[in-house]
Design a protein around this motif. Structure first.
Motif, PDB file in Angstrom:
ATOM      1  N   GLY A  51       2.269   0.953   0.515  1.00 49.77           N
ATOM      2  CA  GLY A  51       1.884  -0.338   1.074  1.00 49.77           C
ATOM      3  C   GLY A  51       2.382  -0.554   2.487  1.00 49.77           C
ATOM      4  N   PHE A  52       3.475   0.101   2.867  1.00 51.22           N
ATOM      5  CA  PHE A  52       4.020  -0.056   4.219  1.00 51.22           C
ATOM      6  C   PHE A  52       3.239   0.751   5.254  1.00 51.22           C
ATOM      7  CE2 PHE A  52       7.609  -0.924   1.398  1.00 51.22           C
ATOM      8  CZ  PHE A  52       8.051  -2.140   1.903  1.00 51.22           C
ATOM      9  N   TYR A  53       2.387   1.649   4.787  1.00 43.12           N
ATOM     10  CA  TYR A  53       1.668   2.527   5.708  1.00 43.12           C
ATOM     11  C   TYR A  53       0.162   2.297   5.661  1.00 43.12           C
ATOM     12  CZ  TYR A  53       5.998   5.046   6.459  1.00 43.12           C
ATOM     13  OH  TYR A  53       7.286   5.360   6.800  1.00 43.12           O
ATOM     14  N   ARG A  54      -0.248   1.136   5.161  1.00 45.46           N
ATOM     15  CA  ARG A  54      -1.675   0.839   5.127  1.00 45.46           C
ATOM     16  C   ARG A  54      -2.217   0.706   6.545  1.00 45.46           C
ATOM     17  NH1 ARG A  54      -4.182   0.208   0.727  1.00 45.46           N
ATOM     18  NH2 ARG A  54      -3.073  -0.058  -1.236  1.00 45.46           N
ATOM     19  N   GLY A  55      -3.335   1.382   6.821  1.00 44.72           N
ATOM     20  CA  GLY A  55      -3.950   1.310   8.142  1.00 44.72           C
ATOM     21  C   GLY A  55      -3.296   2.193   9.179  1.00 44.72           C
ATOM     22  N   ARG A 122      -6.252  -6.256   9.123  1.00 48.21           N
ATOM     23  CA  ARG A 122      -7.016  -6.487   7.892  1.00 48.21           C
ATOM     24  C   ARG A 122      -6.485  -5.610   6.753  1.00 48.21           C
ATOM     25  NH1 ARG A 122     -12.262  -8.798   8.972  1.00 48.21           N
ATOM     26  NH2 ARG A 122     -11.891 -10.258  10.681  1.00 48.21           N
ATOM     27  N   LEU A 123      -6.178  -4.347   7.054  1.00 46.75           N
ATOM     28  CA  LEU A 123      -5.676  -3.442   6.022  1.00 46.75           C
ATOM     29  C   LEU A 123      -4.262  -3.813   5.592  1.00 46.75           C
ATOM     30  CD1 LEU A 123      -7.067  -0.108   7.454  1.00 46.75           C
ATOM     31  CD2 LEU A 123      -7.681  -1.094   5.262  1.00 46.75           C
ATOM     32  N   GLN A 124      -3.440  -4.243   6.545  1.00 48.70           N
ATOM     33  CA  GLN A 124      -2.059  -4.607   6.212  1.00 48.70           C
ATOM     34  C   GLN A 124      -1.976  -5.870   5.370  1.00 48.70           C
ATOM     35  OE1 GLN A 124      -0.541  -4.678  10.236  1.00 48.70           O
ATOM     36  NE2 GLN A 124       0.608  -2.794   9.944  1.00 48.70           N
ATOM     37  N   THR A 125      -2.933  -6.774   5.543  1.00 51.54           N
ATOM     38  CA  THR A 125      -2.856  -8.066   4.860  1.00 51.54           C
ATOM     39  C   THR A 125      -3.676  -8.118   3.579  1.00 51.54           C
ATOM     40  OG1 THR A 125      -4.639  -8.909   6.275  1.00 51.54           O
ATOM     41  CG2 THR A 125      -2.377  -9.376   6.948  1.00 51.54           C
ATOM     42  N   GLY A 156     -11.992  -3.886  -6.449  1.00 51.76           N
ATOM     43  CA  GLY A 156     -10.952  -3.248  -5.662  1.00 51.76           C
ATOM     44  C   GLY A 156     -10.846  -3.842  -4.274  1.00 51.76           C
ATOM     45  N   PRO A 157      -9.983  -3.273  -3.439  1.00 45.73           N
ATOM     46  CA  PRO A 157      -9.823  -3.773  -2.073  1.00 45.73           C
ATOM     47  C   PRO A 157     -11.141  -3.751  -1.311  1.00 45.73           C
ATOM     48  CG  PRO A 157      -8.122  -2.171  -2.623  1.00 45.73           C
ATOM     49  CD  PRO A 157      -9.112  -2.128  -3.725  1.00 45.73           C
ATOM     50  N   LYS A 158     -11.321  -4.734  -0.457  1.00 45.17           N
ATOM     51  CA  LYS A 158     -12.562  -4.824   0.314  1.00 45.17           C
ATOM     52  C   LYS A 158     -12.703  -3.657   1.266  1.00 45.17           C
ATOM     53  CE  LYS A 158     -15.141  -7.906   3.393  1.00 45.17           C
ATOM     54  NZ  LYS A 158     -15.180  -9.242   4.042  1.00 45.17           N
ATOM     55  N   TYR A 159     -11.601  -3.262   1.885  1.00 51.47           N
ATOM     56  CA  TYR A 159     -11.638  -2.189   2.879  1.00 51.47           C
ATOM     57  C   TYR A 159     -10.983  -0.941   2.298  1.00 51.47           C
ATOM     58  CZ  TYR A 159     -12.303  -6.350   5.779  1.00 51.47           C
ATOM     59  OH  TYR A 159     -12.745  -7.534   6.290  1.00 51.47           O
ATOM     60  N   ARG A 160     -11.706   0.177   2.307  1.00 52.11           N
ATOM     61  CA  ARG A 160     -11.193   1.418   1.724  1.00 52.11           C
ATOM     62  C   ARG A 160     -10.401   2.251   2.715  1.00 52.11           C
ATOM     63  NH1 ARG A 160     -16.582   1.346  -0.218  1.00 52.11           N
ATOM     64  NH2 ARG A 160     -17.163   2.987   1.278  1.00 52.11           N
ATOM     65  N   GLY A 161     -10.466   1.905   3.978  1.00 51.04           N
ATOM     66  CA  GLY A 161      -9.740   2.651   4.992  1.00 51.04           C
ATOM     67  C   GLY A 161     -10.090   2.126   6.367  1.00 51.04           C
TER      68      GLY A 161
END
Length: 308
Positions: A51-55, A122-125, A156-161
């Motif tokens: 979770g700390f390295y999203r995006g 967006r990915l971090q939040t 699932g999450p809206k953004y996959r990457g």
């Protein structure tokens, strides 16, 4: 040389500071967090280390270009100013020259960083949703009238990457969505990079031993770390607004623009909201910019040594 050294220094800085950047963005955009450690614990509990390295992948891919442009623009502007004012690009610049070159560096990088900042925020939040399974121990008074699915799944999450995030934002919000918060980013990076390069130059001058033209490694570490702290001190208010504007696309939009975001945030949470994440920014800025400037200066000296 400045472009290459800046690229390598920037990548080193991102590798050191990204986890704290994630915590900073979460604190700035999500009121539920009571402080740094609450955010760290909640992120780890919900998403573990990942979770700390999203995006992260997009900043790593682009930071070399952005940092290269920042340092390269700064030194080229400084050289042109010195040539215009003093007749030689090698002349010693005055403090206003350094400030103006740093300001130009901050403005130029906005056009490159805004889309990546949108994807990063967006990915971090976005939280990692998990499947909910019915409890086997919960008693049932009567059998269901119709067969129930084996599990009630939540989307699932809206953004996959990062790339999927950029494509989704562009499709749903248009090109303007990729540059959301760029007005706040302009205010943030312009004066913060002016502070950044000016404070670094002043501190290097103060920390250079008598009889030498440059500080030693320890001097570069201290000057780089302090320059980063000072830059983020002046940048944090606009960084808060920038993060909120860029995160404001997941669900119902709250802010109509920069001024509305400032007024709404201050009215709802008080003036202290503009300094959310300041402590974390400063804690992150010192080691990150120590690494950035040490790598930058080391690469410059290596290239100069190879070219002579």
């Amino acid at each position: 040389m400045d472009f290459v050294a800046g690229a390598i220094g920037g990548v080193c800085g991102v590798a050191v500071g990204y986890p704290l950047d994630t915590v900073k963005v979460k604190i700035q955009t999500e009121p539920k967090y009571r402080g740094i450690w609450h955010c760290v614990w909640d992120t780890y509990h919900q998403e573990r280390v990942r979770g700390f390295y999203r995006g992260l992948s997009l900043p790593v891919c682009t930071v070399s270009l952005v940092s290269s442009v920042s340092f390269g623009t700064y030194h080229h502007c400084l050289a042109h100013i010195c040539r215009f004012r003093y007749g030689s690009p090698e002349a010693k610049p005055a403090k206003p020259d350094i400030t103006l070159s740093g300001f130009a560096s901050g403005l130029v990088r906005v056009f490159l960083t805004s889309p990546t900042e949108v994807a990063k925020v967006r990915l971090q939040t976005q939280t990692q949703t998990q499947q909910r399974r019915p409890s086997a121990s919960w008693p049932s008074a009567a059998p269901p009238m119709c067969p129930a699915p084996p599990a009630c799944s939540v989307p699932g999450p809206k953004y996959r990457g990062p790339l999927h995030c950029l494509a989704t934002v562009a499709r749903e919000e248009g090109l303007r969505g990729l540059y959301k918060g760029s007005s706040a980013l302009l205010f943030r990076d312009g004066h913060s990079f002016a502070t950044y390069f000016l404070s670094y130059a002043i501190l290097c001058e103060q920390l250079t031993p008598t009889g030498h033209s440059q500080p030693d490694v320890l001097g570069v570490l201290v000057a780089g770390g302090c320059a980063g702290v000072l830059a983020w001190t002046v940048a944090t208010p606009m960084d808060v607004i920038k993060s909120r504007l860029q995160a404001d696309g997941q669900g119902q939009r709250r802010y109509r623009g920069l001024l509305h975001c400032v007024v709404t945030s201050v009215r709802e949470e008080g003036p202290r909201v503009l300094f959310k994440g300041l402590t974390l920014n400063c804690c992150r800025a010192f080691p990150v910019n120590m690494v950035v400037f040490v790598a930058y200066e080391a690469v410059l000296r290596l290239i100069r040594g190879l070219s002579t």
